[in-house]
Design an enzyme around this catalytic site. Structure first.
Site, PDB file in Angstrom:
ATOM      1  N   HIS A   4      99.224  61.695 110.503  1.00 29.17           N
ATOM      2  CA  HIS A   4      99.100  62.218 111.863  1.00 29.17           C
ATOM      3  C   HIS A   4     100.502  62.286 112.458  1.00 29.17           C
ATOM      4  CE1 HIS A   4      96.889  61.761 116.019  1.00 29.17           C
ATOM      5  NE2 HIS A   4      97.744  62.768 116.002  1.00 29.17           N
ATOM      6  N   ARG A  47     102.283  62.591 115.380  1.00 26.71           N
ATOM      7  CA  ARG A  47     101.963  62.527 116.816  1.00 26.71           C
ATOM      8  C   ARG A  47     103.076  63.142 117.645  1.00 26.71           C
ATOM      9  NH1 ARG A  47      97.522  58.799 117.899  1.00 26.71           N
ATOM     10  NH2 ARG A  47      97.957  59.290 120.056  1.00 26.71           N
ATOM     11  N   HIS A  88      87.343  57.672 111.348  1.00 31.83           N
ATOM     12  CA  HIS A  88      87.818  56.852 112.457  1.00 31.83           C
ATOM     13  C   HIS A  88      87.069  55.520 112.538  1.00 31.83           C
ATOM     14  CE1 HIS A  88      89.901  55.706 116.019  1.00 31.83           C
ATOM     15  NE2 HIS A  88      90.689  56.744 115.847  1.00 31.83           N
ATOM     16  N   HIS A 140      99.816  53.955 109.208  1.00 28.02           N
ATOM     17  CA  HIS A 140     100.177  52.603 109.637  1.00 28.02           C
ATOM     18  C   HIS A 140     101.157  51.894 108.706  1.00 28.02           C
ATOM     19  CE1 HIS A 140      98.007  53.208 113.151  1.00 28.02           C
ATOM     20  NE2 HIS A 140      96.862  53.394 112.525  1.00 28.02           N
ATOM     21  N   GLU A 189      97.196  65.823 110.459  1.00 24.31           N
ATOM     22  CA  GLU A 189      96.500  65.720 111.749  1.00 24.31           C
ATOM     23  C   GLU A 189      97.502  66.018 112.838  1.00 24.31           C
ATOM     24  OE1 GLU A 189      94.786  61.908 112.517  1.00 24.31           O
ATOM     25  OE2 GLU A 189      93.425  62.089 110.827  1.00 24.31           O
ATOM     26  N   ASN A 202      94.639  57.724 104.982  1.00 22.23           N
ATOM     27  CA  ASN A 202      95.632  57.933 106.039  1.00 22.23           C
ATOM     28  C   ASN A 202      96.693  56.829 105.950  1.00 22.23           C
ATOM     29  OD1 ASN A 202      96.933  57.539 108.581  1.00 22.23           O
ATOM     30  ND2 ASN A 202      95.374  58.790 109.576  1.00 22.23           N
ATOM     31  N   THR A 230      93.643  57.824 118.322  1.00 21.59           N
ATOM     32  CA  THR A 230      92.839  58.944 118.816  1.00 21.59           C
ATOM     33  C   THR A 230      91.559  58.398 119.448  1.00 21.59           C
ATOM     34  OG1 THR A 230      93.641  60.077 116.847  1.00 21.59           O
ATOM     35  CG2 THR A 230      91.987  61.221 118.159  1.00 21.59           C
ATOM     36  N   ARG A 269     105.503  58.357 116.931  1.00 20.58           N
ATOM     37  CA  ARG A 269     105.580  56.889 116.930  1.00 20.58           C
ATOM     38  C   ARG A 269     105.506  56.278 115.534  1.00 20.58           C
ATOM     39  NH1 ARG A 269      99.792  55.382 119.609  1.00 20.58           N
ATOM     40  NH2 ARG A 269     100.478  56.868 121.167  1.00 20.58           N
ATOM     41  N   GLU A 305      85.383  67.277 111.360  1.00 20.29           N
ATOM     42  CA  GLU A 305      85.414  65.844 111.047  1.00 20.29           C
ATOM     43  C   GLU A 305      84.651  65.136 112.155  1.00 20.29           C
ATOM     44  OE1 GLU A 305      89.228  63.992 110.165  1.00 20.29           O
ATOM     45  OE2 GLU A 305      88.432  62.045 110.791  1.00 20.29           O
TER      46      GLU A 305
HETATM   47  N1  PXP Z   1      90.370  60.735 111.537  1.00 18.77           N
HETATM   48  C1  PXP Z   1      91.125  61.063 112.627  1.00 18.77           C
HETATM   49  C2  PXP Z   1      90.959  62.394 113.234  1.00 18.77           C
HETATM   50  C3  PXP Z   1      92.054  60.141 113.162  1.00 18.77           C
HETATM   51  O1  PXP Z   1      92.788  60.481 114.223  1.00 18.77           O
HETATM   52  C4  PXP Z   1      92.208  58.893 112.512  1.00 18.77           C
HETATM   53  C5  PXP Z   1      93.220  57.920 113.032  1.00 18.77           C
HETATM   54  O2  PXP Z   1      94.505  58.441 112.866  1.00 18.77           O
HETATM   55  C6  PXP Z   1      91.419  58.609 111.382  1.00 18.77           C
HETATM   56  C7  PXP Z   1      90.486  59.534 110.941  1.00 18.77           C
HETATM   57  C8  PXP Z   1      91.516  57.327 110.637  1.00 18.77           C
HETATM   58  O3  PXP Z   1      91.050  56.295 111.421  1.00 18.77           O
HETATM   59  P1  PXP Z   1      91.258  54.784 110.968  1.00 18.77           P
HETATM   60  O4  PXP Z   1      92.744  54.552 110.920  1.00 18.77           O
HETATM   61  O5  PXP Z   1      90.563  54.015 112.021  1.00 18.77           O
HETATM   62  O6  PXP Z   1      90.640  54.661 109.618  1.00 18.77           O
END
Ligand code: PXP
Length: 396
Positions: free
Chosen positions: A198, A200, A346, A165, A225, A162, A256, A204, A306
């Site tokens: 994601h 959003r 997550h 960030h 996402e 992901n 999330t 953001r 997931e």
């Molecule tokens: N899975 C989902 C559904 C999420 O919303 C997120 C965060 O955007 C992640 C995985 C990844 O989480 P992390 O950034 O804590 O690795």
């Protein structure tokens, strides 16, 4: 050669069972074409194996088997097995307890011979190949244990990275760098099996532009996402990612916060799943690892779930962490039984990934924050060096 039995904190086996195990070990030496050597089988409980796992392997949790090789000429080493863990796992996988115990003994046995599934690209495969060879030669047909072993062989877990960030850092200055598109390409070069973004509701970090370009240039799969929202559904249908992961979203949350609440929403979610599936997009639901939610998820027609690993990742006390871990294990098993493709994510990071990555039913992990954080740190030295060079060079 002698096979010794030792028991710590548990009742010894009956003499006939010891005899059976001893003779199977001796056959295993022959099957592998190795000279018979002394070894000790130590049977214990979760608490004791956890102490050894922490002390010798720096893994503070109960495991099923640990092998301690010996450097003595005629002594192979010790295999420690938690009978408690072995029996939990045998129940979870629905296999015969004694046969499962033997598989663990073979696993430890192969470790003593230097096979190591934790080292090198081909080692897990070689180790498993030998486990299967042993099991077959010892008379396991196409039965439950063979199926269990094969399932492990064919299910290497994947990593979806992901890159949200990276966009968070960009948005901190509302500029054009760092670009999550570049990060997606680099993540692929590093071996990512998919890229996650994601989009959003408040945009953001990730923007429509990011999703579109990443969709165009990556060679693996794009996972989008998003919350259930009319405009986002329209966007997804236009961009056509490989997969959409539906997540709950609150504007004021930092990230999330929990899995989707499906009680009373099955029909609504089912409609979205159908709409996305119709244009060829697979749908995943981000859910808490509990039975009721998984059963409701099944009714929506989604192909993937997931499992939310946040509660496991955030647990501060060891006991709570292992409770959450076991909840994930049970949920992964149930989800697989219900016919889902099982993903998890997550809060996973370099410290806590080990145990969850060993849950065989989980096919893919979605990880963002920890990887982006690590990338900043690993790249910091080079980045400063480059800037310093530019400053020094500017004055000749
Ligand atoms: N899975 C989902 C559904 C999420 O919303 C997120 C965060 O955007 C992640 C995985 C990844 O989480 P992390 O950034 O804590 O690795």
């Amino acid at each position: 050669m002698a096979v010794y039995f030792q028991y710590i904190e548990i009742e010894p086996f009956a003499p006939e069972k010891e005899k059976r195990l001893r003779s199977l070990i001796n056959r295993a030496f022959k099957i592998l074409g190795r000279p018979s050597k002394g070894l000790t089988l130590i049977f214990t409980d979760n608490k004791t194996i956890s102490l050894y796992n922490t002390k010798y392997l720096k893994r503070p949790y109960p495991t099923n088997v640990i092998a301690f090789p010996s450097s003595e000429k005629n002594y192979l080493g010790d295999i420690m097995i938690s009978l408690e863990k072995a029996s939990e796992e045998a129940t979870l996988y629905g296999v015969n307890h004694e046969k499962y115990l033997l598989i663990l003994i073979f696993h430890g046995f192969l470790h003593l011979y230097g096979y190591d599934h934790e080292k090198g690209l081909y080692s897990p495969w070689l180790m498993l190949k030998n486990e299967i060879k042993l099991a077959k030669a010892l008379g396991y047909g196409e039965n439950e244990v063979m199926n269990f072993l094969k399932r492990r062989e064919y299910m290497p877990a994947k990593l979806a990275v992901n890159v949200d960030h990276v966009a968070t850092v960009r948005e901190a200055r509302k500029t054009y760098y760092p670009d999550p598109v570049h990060a997606a390409v680099l993540a692929e070069l590093g071996g990512a099996d998919g890229i996650v973004v994601h989009l959003r509701l408040d945009r953001r970090h990730i923007k429509e532009r990011d999703v579109r370009i990443i969709r165009e240039i990556i060679k693996t799969k794009l996972i989008l996402e998003m919350a259930i929202d009319k405009d986002l559904i329209k966007f997804a249908k236009e961009v056509k990612p490989y997969q959409v992961t539906l997540v709950p979203e609150r504007v004021e949350e930092v990230t999330t916060e929990g899995g989707m609440e499906l009680e009373g929403r099955v029909e609504e979610v089912k409609k979205v799943v159908k709409e996305l599936n119709k244009v060829g997009i697979k749908v995943s639901l981000f859910v808490n690892p509990d039975e009721k939610t998984l059963e409701l998820a099944k009714k929506t027609g989604a192909q993937i779930v997931e499992l939310h690993t946040g509660m496991y990742a955030d647990a501060e006390e060891e006991e709570k962490k292992w409770q959450e871990f076991e909840r994930l294990e049970r949920a992964a098993h149930l989800a697989k039984e219900l016919g889902f493709i099982v993903h998890a994510g997550h809060g996973l990071n370099y410290e806590n990934i080990g145990p969850v990555a060993a849950i065989p039913e989980i096919e893919e992990f979605s990880i963002g924050h920890s990887i982006v954080s690590r990338a900043i740190m690993i790249g910091m030295k080079e980045a400063v060096k480059e800037m310093k060079e530019l400053i020094l060079r500017a004055r000749g």
